[in-house]
Design a protein around this motif. Structure first.
Motif, mmCIF file in Angstrom:
data_model
loop_
_atom_site.group_PDB
_atom_site.id
_atom_site.type_symbol
_atom_site.label_atom_id
_atom_site.label_comp_id
_atom_site.label_asym_id
_atom_site.label_seq_id
_atom_site.Cartn_x
_atom_site.Cartn_y
_atom_site.Cartn_z
ATOM 1 N N ALA A 427 0.838 -1.207 0.000
ATOM 2 C CA ALA A 427 0.000 0.000 0.000
ATOM 3 C C ALA A 427 0.872 1.256 0.000
ATOM 4 C CB ALA A 427 -0.923 -0.010 1.223
ATOM 5 N N ILE A 428 1.957 1.256 0.803
ATOM 6 C CA ILE A 428 2.857 2.409 0.863
ATOM 7 C C ILE A 428 3.564 2.599 -0.475
ATOM 8 C CG2 ILE A 428 4.992 3.281 1.916
ATOM 9 C CD1 ILE A 428 4.106 1.887 4.514
ATOM 10 N N LEU A 429 3.965 1.479 -1.099
ATOM 11 C CA LEU A 429 4.683 1.545 -2.372
ATOM 12 C C LEU A 429 3.749 1.755 -3.557
ATOM 13 C CD1 LEU A 429 7.145 -1.428 -1.736
ATOM 14 C CD2 LEU A 429 7.740 0.981 -1.805
ATOM 15 N N GLN A 430 2.451 1.682 -3.291
ATOM 16 C CA GLN A 430 1.414 1.865 -4.315
ATOM 17 C C GLN A 430 1.562 0.851 -5.455
ATOM 18 O OE1 GLN A 430 1.182 5.958 -5.560
ATOM 19 N NE2 GLN A 430 0.786 6.717 -3.498
ATOM 20 N N ILE A 431 1.776 -0.426 -5.032
ATOM 21 C CA ILE A 431 1.801 -1.555 -5.961
ATOM 22 C C ILE A 431 0.989 -2.677 -5.318
ATOM 23 C CG2 ILE A 431 4.040 -0.980 -7.014
ATOM 24 C CD1 ILE A 431 5.358 -2.980 -5.145
ATOM 25 N N ASP A 432 0.610 -3.694 -6.138
ATOM 26 C CA ASP A 432 -0.156 -4.797 -5.544
ATOM 27 C C ASP A 432 0.809 -5.814 -4.917
ATOM 28 O OD1 ASP A 432 0.774 -6.525 -7.652
ATOM 29 O OD2 ASP A 432 -0.818 -5.724 -8.942
ATOM 30 N N ARG A 433 0.237 -6.753 -4.128
ATOM 31 C CA ARG A 433 1.055 -7.732 -3.412
ATOM 32 C C ARG A 433 1.846 -8.630 -4.374
ATOM 33 N NH1 ARG A 433 0.379 -9.681 1.856
ATOM 34 N NH2 ARG A 433 0.614 -11.781 0.994
ATOM 35 N N LYS A 434 1.227 -8.986 -5.525
ATOM 36 C CA LYS A 434 1.922 -9.851 -6.485
ATOM 37 C C LYS A 434 3.195 -9.168 -7.023
ATOM 38 C CE LYS A 434 1.256 -12.433 -10.807
ATOM 39 N NZ LYS A 434 2.497 -11.927 -11.409
#
Length: 441
Positions: A427-434
């Protein structure tokens, strides 16, 4: 008594002490110069051959030891004798560390003064300045230039080879590197120094007027030509014509310049009569003339005619060894001009100046020192330097990371900050978990 002709500079704000010293020394057949301030002493040193400096320590504005240190750095061959009314072991050590040979305690007798002066001359004889013609010591100063780096020495070596002939010279270098100083050094250190030196900024003269300004014109040659007028070539006859920013000259002017260099003659605008001229041409540019030749903006034959001798002036970032010397020069210049005294600089401030990349070269350094002298009290500190200069420093030994390595380090930091929680980190990096999982793998 044997006749002495040594010049002794006396520096003390106490007129009575100065007169006493002068009376004693003149009776010993020495020639004396008196100064009641450091500013006055510096002016005497600049224009006079001095064999011995005798100075008091306690003086207003400038500590006498500062003067001794300055003279030790700039005139190391001059022995220095300090007079003090406050003798102490610590004070004696400071005096010797600053470059003085000995110190004399007030009050002193004429005999004590005589012995101290003789001792100073005997000790200083080992450091007696060599005659310039012998070429034994390579000075850090050359004309109005200063430096001790290998790049600086290469320039002065070329100047020594061309100063006594009239070979055409092309000086290349970035803006602010001191190209005109090099041209003036060629002229004023050579055998033609008494002849005219005429400097022309080709980029500062409108294109339609440059030809007339360089070669002159006759009455009626164009609107406004009400009289016959000589140009810069005629003004420099017998001496040196310095053409700065030669790359800005039009092709038409370049053609006439080529003829002037080849035939040693010029023709005024509106005239058909050629006139002989005997001059040395030194041109300078911060442009890439070879690139200009490719783009048809500069004549190739003129380029080769100009580069009989070529001098490349390196940028300041490539001769950082010279920065302390240049700083010293500008501190003296502006310290005396604005503060009427010597101004120092802290090691921390000097370190920042040496690490900065200097896109504006020596001109930028001079402007920075000029401003800092105005803003400082007795010494330039880090706080007196511009903010942008403090943060735009060069780190030649830094270990740079690739973009991929930087991303890897940042992801690891974010994960560590959230205790390894991949959902929060994503969420902090603004990417999904995959995507995060792929990066971690």
């Amino acid at each position: 008594m044997a006749l002495h002709k040594e010049n002794i500079l006396l520096v003390d704000d106490d007129i009575d002490i100065l007169e006493l010293l002068q009376r004693h020394l003149q009776s010993m057949d020495y020639h004396t110069y008196k100064a009641v301030s450091v500013n006055e002493a510096l002016n005497i040193l600049k224009d006079t051959y001095i064999d011995l400096l005798i100075t008091d320590i306690q003086m207003p504005e400038v500590d006498g030891l500062q003067l001794v240190k300055f003279v030790d750095e700039h005139y190391p061959e001059i022995p220095k004798l300090v007079i003090t009314g406050y003798p102490s072991v610590y004070g004696a050590l400071e005096v010797i560390k600053s470059g003085a040979i000995d110190y004399l305690t007030k009050p002193f007798t004429k005999e004590e003064l005589k012995l101290a002066v003789l001792k100073s001359f005997e000790s200083g004889a080992k450091r007696k300045r060599p005659k310039p013609s012998l070429g034994i010591v390579k000075s850090t100063g050359y004309a109005d230039m200063i430096g001790s780096s290998e790049a600086f020495q290469k320039i002065t070596d070329i100047i020594d080879r061309v100063k006594n002939n009239k070979a055409t010279v092309l000086i290349q270098g970035e803006s602010g590197t001191g190209k005109e100083l090099v041209a003036r050094a060629i002229h004023y250190t050579g055998q033609f120094s008494r002849a005219p030196f005429v400097a022309v900024n080709c980029g500062g003269i409108p294109e339609n007027l440059l030809e007339a300004e360089l070669f002159g014109y006759v009455k009626g040659a164009f609107t406004g030509a009400n009289d016959n007028r000589n140009g810069f070539f005629q003004a420099a006859d017998g001496g040196t014509l310095f053409l700065d920013e030669i790359g800005t000259a039009s092709l038409s002017v370049q053609s006439k310049l080529l003829r002037a260099l080849q035939e040693k003659e010029i023709t005024k605008v509106g005239s058909r009569k050629a006139e002989k001229v005997d001059i040395r041409v030194i041109a300078a540019t911060n442009a890439n003339l070879l690139q200009a030749i490719k783009s048809m903006d500069f004549r190739e034959d003129l380029y080769y005619r100009l580069t009989v001798v070529e001098i490349n002036v390196p940028p300041l970032r490539e001769r950082k060894l010279d920065i302390p010397l240049l700083v010293d020069k500008f501190l003296l210049k502006y310290g005396v001009e604005y503060k009427d005294r010597l101004i120092g600089i802290s090691p921390e401030a000097l370190n920042i100046l040496q690490r900065y990349n200097w896109p504006g070269n020596i001109r930028e350094l001079e402007n920075i020192i000029q401003r800092a002298v105005i803003m400082c009290d007795r010494s330039i500190e880090v706080k007196d330097l511009p903010q942008n200069l403090k943060f735009q420093i060069d780190f030649p030994n830094a270990d740079y990371l690739s973009l991929r390595e930087m991303e890897k380090e940042y992801v690891k930091r974010v994960l560590a900050s959230v205790g390894g929680n991949k959902t929060k980190a994503a969420a902090i990096l603004q990417i999904d978990r995959k995507t995060l999982r792929d990066k971690l793998n």
